[in-house]
Design a protein around this motif. Structure first.
Motif, PDB file in Angstrom:
ATOM      1  N   GLU A  52      36.586 -78.064  21.412  1.00 27.08           N
ATOM      2  CA  GLU A  52      35.388 -78.700  20.848  1.00 27.08           C
ATOM      3  C   GLU A  52      34.924 -79.830  21.772  1.00 27.08           C
ATOM      4  N   ARG A  53      33.698 -79.712  22.265  1.00 23.92           N
ATOM      5  CA  ARG A  53      33.155 -80.699  23.208  1.00 23.92           C
ATOM      6  C   ARG A  53      33.084 -82.094  22.607  1.00 23.92           C
ATOM      7  N   ALA A  54      32.735 -82.183  21.334  1.00 30.81           N
ATOM      8  CA  ALA A  54      32.603 -83.488  20.691  1.00 30.81           C
ATOM      9  C   ALA A  54      33.913 -84.259  20.735  1.00 30.81           C
ATOM     10  N   ALA A  55      35.020 -83.579  20.498  1.00 32.25           N
ATOM     11  CA  ALA A  55      36.328 -84.238  20.537  1.00 32.25           C
ATOM     12  C   ALA A  55      36.657 -84.702  21.945  1.00 32.25           C
ATOM     13  N   ARG A  56      36.334 -83.865  22.950  1.00 33.76           N
ATOM     14  CA  ARG A  56      36.592 -84.260  24.345  1.00 33.76           C
ATOM     15  C   ARG A  56      35.761 -85.487  24.711  1.00 33.76           C
ATOM     16  N   ASP A  57      34.505 -85.514  24.274  1.00 33.35           N
ATOM     17  CA  ASP A  57      33.654 -86.675  24.565  1.00 33.35           C
ATOM     18  C   ASP A  57      34.204 -87.937  23.898  1.00 33.35           C
ATOM     19  N   MET A  58      34.737 -87.783  22.704  1.00 31.57           N
ATOM     20  CA  MET A  58      35.296 -88.925  21.994  1.00 31.57           C
ATOM     21  C   MET A  58      36.495 -89.496  22.752  1.00 31.57           C
ATOM     22  N   MET A  59      37.381 -88.622  23.211  1.00 32.30           N
ATOM     23  CA  MET A  59      38.560 -89.072  23.932  1.00 32.30           C
ATOM     24  C   MET A  59      38.184 -89.684  25.275  1.00 32.30           C
ATOM     25  N   ARG A  60      37.184 -89.104  25.919  1.00 33.42           N
ATOM     26  CA  ARG A  60      36.747 -89.631  27.220  1.00 33.42           C
ATOM     27  C   ARG A  60      36.145 -91.031  27.058  1.00 33.42           C
ATOM     28  N   ALA A  61      35.336 -91.217  26.010  1.00 31.58           N
ATOM     29  CA  ALA A  61      34.714 -92.521  25.784  1.00 31.58           C
ATOM     30  C   ALA A  61      35.762 -93.578  25.439  1.00 31.58           C
ATOM     31  N   MET A  62      36.736 -93.214  24.620  1.00 30.09           N
ATOM     32  CA  MET A  62      37.792 -94.163  24.269  1.00 30.09           C
ATOM     33  C   MET A  62      38.618 -94.553  25.485  1.00 30.09           C
ATOM     34  N   ALA A  63      38.860 -93.578  26.363  1.00 27.12           N
ATOM     35  CA  ALA A  63      39.674 -93.845  27.550  1.00 27.12           C
ATOM     36  C   ALA A  63      39.012 -94.842  28.488  1.00 27.12           C
ATOM     37  N   SER A  64      37.683 -94.951  28.422  1.00 31.52           N
ATOM     38  CA  SER A  64      36.967 -95.865  29.314  1.00 31.52           C
ATOM     39  C   SER A  64      37.173 -97.333  28.948  1.00 31.52           C
ATOM     40  N   LEU A  65      37.746 -97.607  27.763  1.00 28.10           N
ATOM     41  CA  LEU A  65      37.902 -98.988  27.326  1.00 28.10           C
ATOM     42  C   LEU A  65      38.803 -99.809  28.239  1.00 28.10           C
ATOM     43  N   THR A  66      39.796 -99.189  28.861  1.00 24.82           N
ATOM     44  CA  THR A  66      40.739 -99.965  29.667  1.00 24.82           C
ATOM     45  C   THR A  66      40.094-100.534  30.924  1.00 24.82           C
ATOM     46  N   GLY A  88      46.669 -89.906  27.412  1.00 23.93           N
ATOM     47  CA  GLY A  88      45.540 -90.678  26.918  1.00 23.93           C
ATOM     48  C   GLY A  88      45.912 -91.878  26.088  1.00 23.93           C
ATOM     49  N   THR A  89      47.179 -92.010  25.687  1.00 22.08           N
ATOM     50  CA  THR A  89      47.609 -93.183  24.939  1.00 22.08           C
ATOM     51  C   THR A  89      47.724 -94.377  25.886  1.00 22.08           C
ATOM     52  N   LEU A  90      47.860 -95.573  25.290  1.00 22.29           N
ATOM     53  CA  LEU A  90      47.895 -96.803  26.083  1.00 22.29           C
ATOM     54  C   LEU A  90      49.292 -97.406  26.102  1.00 22.29           C
ATOM     55  N   THR A  91      49.551 -98.185  27.144  1.00 26.42           N
ATOM     56  CA  THR A  91      50.795 -98.948  27.272  1.00 26.42           C
ATOM     57  C   THR A  91      50.459-100.371  27.684  1.00 26.42           C
ATOM     58  N   LEU A  92      51.116-101.348  27.059  1.00 29.79           N
ATOM     59  CA  LEU A  92      50.930-102.749  27.433  1.00 29.79           C
ATOM     60  C   LEU A  92      52.117-103.197  28.270  1.00 29.79           C
ATOM     61  N   ASN A  93      51.840-103.575  29.519  1.00 32.66           N
ATOM     62  CA  ASN A  93      52.862-104.102  30.411  1.00 32.66           C
ATOM     63  C   ASN A  93      53.070-105.574  30.063  1.00 32.66           C
ATOM     64  N   SER A  94      54.144-105.879  29.351  1.00 35.38           N
ATOM     65  CA  SER A  94      54.368-107.235  28.856  1.00 35.38           C
ATOM     66  C   SER A  94      54.504-108.252  29.972  1.00 35.38           C
ATOM     67  N   LYS A 106      31.706 -96.512  19.638  1.00 39.37           N
ATOM     68  CA  LYS A 106      31.511 -95.813  18.360  1.00 39.37           C
ATOM     69  C   LYS A 106      30.038 -95.507  18.116  1.00 39.37           C
ATOM     70  N   THR A 107      29.181 -96.484  18.374  1.00 37.42           N
ATOM     71  CA  THR A 107      27.740 -96.294  18.158  1.00 37.42           C
ATOM     72  C   THR A 107      27.211 -95.174  19.034  1.00 37.42           C
ATOM     73  N   SER A 108      27.658 -95.140  20.285  1.00 34.92           N
ATOM     74  CA  SER A 108      27.214 -94.084  21.204  1.00 34.92           C
ATOM     75  C   SER A 108      27.701 -92.713  20.739  1.00 34.92           C
ATOM     76  N   LEU A 109      28.955 -92.641  20.292  1.00 37.40           N
ATOM     77  CA  LEU A 109      29.518 -91.358  19.855  1.00 37.40           C
ATOM     78  C   LEU A 109      28.838 -90.829  18.590  1.00 37.40           C
ATOM     79  N   LYS A 110      28.321 -91.730  17.752  1.00 41.77           N
ATOM     80  CA  LYS A 110      27.726 -91.306  16.487  1.00 41.77           C
ATOM     81  C   LYS A 110      26.202 -91.343  16.507  1.00 41.77           C
ATOM     82  N   ALA A 111      25.634 -91.486  17.699  1.00 46.48           N
ATOM     83  CA  ALA A 111      24.176 -91.496  17.824  1.00 46.48           C
ATOM     84  C   ALA A 111      23.608 -90.131  17.420  1.00 46.48           C
TER      85      ALA A 111
END
Length: 466
Positions: free
Chosen positions: A308-322, A346-352, A390-395
């Protein structure tokens, strides 16, 4: 039309065939595979609808929670005053503090006009009957003393009941009781009192005194004079809410020339705690998306959003946050700069270690990057950055909205297909019933013919025997 029961009764009697059961079996053999195929597609489509709805709802929940936590005050800690005996400070509910640290000098406190009666009165002594007229910045009001309230306590209660901006109290010492009048703070809130005139006893409560009778001044009405970051601020109160945005300053004592610094202590543990919770919640959301989009391998079924393209776009947009800039100033501008990295799934890790180093070097800069006082396009902070994603994904034009509309239409189409399959099955049943009805009539004719022939043969046989 011949009914199933009629067919069964007639044919069974001649052939032993249960036509009703045969019709049901034929219809079921035709209907079931078609229904199963449509229902299988319905189930898959509904699973996709539910998965996208859950993902969309999770975006809303995550964004709302992040905004509530990073509300412009989470990293401000507690407000600290370097001279708590001169100035106290607190946050204004519902506002974000800005402009800290702030330097304050208190030159003068705001004060209220207060006066006290010159004469003392014994308990239950009469003060005289008549009228007192009070004049304030907002107007005037009268207080009348008669036989029902002719005492110092009655006068006090009548003034307070008028609620005109002047309050009355009684001070008692060894010499007796005296009336004290007090206005509101601020130079504009001075007041005058006029007695009923002449030699009336109430002239003793006039201010300014008239004809030698009247009350004595204790304090005069004055404004507070404060210097905040080099700017003089004049207020009618010792509580100032407008000098430093989001901060309430309470003036306790005047000390001209003395600097008082108001700042927020940096709760470094809270900053790390909030970021750790963000990474944990983000990973929960990303993990759910990974599971929903997993492809089917080795015969196993895939996730409902596989491909599903929508799910891939969601994961790609979230990944850009870092790597997305959260501020345009300072040495630390993104999550990656303070030790947040993206794993292969795609998950995140915090280097303490890296985070602690950044926090030690510039705690205010890190806090300001994550939680600006006022989010802007150039300085969104973490909460606004995710809100923008979120706003972009739900436009309306987004792939998520498009997928939800497409699946909704497909659900309606599949419902129509299932109804059509049932309609076709009903027509097939009618055709079978008609066919067996025709067969029933033909068998009846054949049996009648057979019976006539058998009768004729019997007659012939009897004739030959005779």
């Amino acid at each position: 039309m011949v009914t199933n029961s009629g067919i069964s009764n007639l044919i069974t009697g001649f052939t032993g065939v249960n036509s009703a059961s045969l019709v049901n079996d034929l219809v079921a053999a035709s209907l079931q595979p078609k229904q199963d195929a449509v229902r299988e597609r319905q189930n898959l489509n509904q699973a996709r609808i539910s998965a996208l709805a859950s993902a969309s709802s999770a975006l809303d929940t995550f964004s709302t929670a992040l905004t509530e936590i990073l509300n412009g005050r989470k990293f401000s800690g507690s407000l600290v005053s370097t001279r708590g005996d001169l100035v106290a400070a607190s946050f204004i509910p519902g506002q974000k503090p800005e402009g800290l640290p702030a330097t304050v000098q208190v030159s003068q406190l705001a004060s209220a006009q207060s006066v006290v009666s010159a004469s003392s009165y014994a308990a239950n002594a009469q003060v005289g009957e008549g009228t007192l007229t009070f004049t304030t910045a907002t107007g005037s009001f009268d207080v009348t003393i008669d036989s029902t309230n002719n005492s110092l306590g009655g006068l006090r209660d009548a003034i307070n009941a008028a609620d005109g901006g002047v309050t009355a109290s009684i001070v008692t010492d060894n010499s007796g009781s005296r009336l004290v009048l007090r206005g509101r703070e601020g130079s504009a809130n001075s007041f005058t009192v006029t007695g009923s005139g002449g030699g009336a006893a109430l002239d003793a409560f006039a201010y300014p005194p008239a004809g030698g009778a009247g009350m004595n001044s204790v304090t005069t009405a004055a404004d507070s004079l404060v210097n905040v970051n080099g700017i003089q601020v004049v207020n009618s109160s010792n509580q100032i809410d407008t000098a430093v945005p989001g901060v309430r300053i309470n003036l306790l004592a005047a000390a001209p020339g003395t600097n008082v610094v108001i700042s927020g202590d940096q709760p470094t543990s809270s900053i790390k705690d909030v970021l750790t919770e963000f990474v944990k919640a983000y990973n929960n959301l990303r993990g759910a998306l990974n599971e929903a989009t997993a492809p089917g391998l080795d015969g196993a079924s895939g996730g409902p959003l596989a491909g599903e393209r929508a799910a891939r776009d969601m994961m790609r947009a979230m990944a850009s946050l870092t790597t997305k800039p959260l501020t345009d100033t300072g040495a630390y501008t993104s999550l990656a700069d303070i030790g947040v990295s993206t794993n292969r799934d795609g998950t995140l890790t915090l280097n303490s270690v890296r985070f602690d180093r950044a926090l030690a070097a510039d705690p205010e800069g890190v806090a300001r990057m994550l939680e600006p006082a006022t989010p802007t396009a150039a300085n969104p902070g973490l909460a606004k950055a995710f809100e923008d994603v979120k706003t972009s994904l739900k436009a309306p034009s987004s792939s998520l909205t498009g997928a939800q509309e497409r699946l909704k239409k497909l659900a309606a189409n599949l419902t129509e297909q299932l109804e059509k399959v049932q309609e076709d099955s009903d027509r097939y049943r009618e055709q079978l019933e008609k066919t067996f009805g025709d067969m029933d009539r033909q068998l009846t004719i054949l049996r009648s013919t057979q019976s006539y022939i058998e009768q004729q043969v019997s007659v012939w046989s009897n004739s030959n025997n005779n």
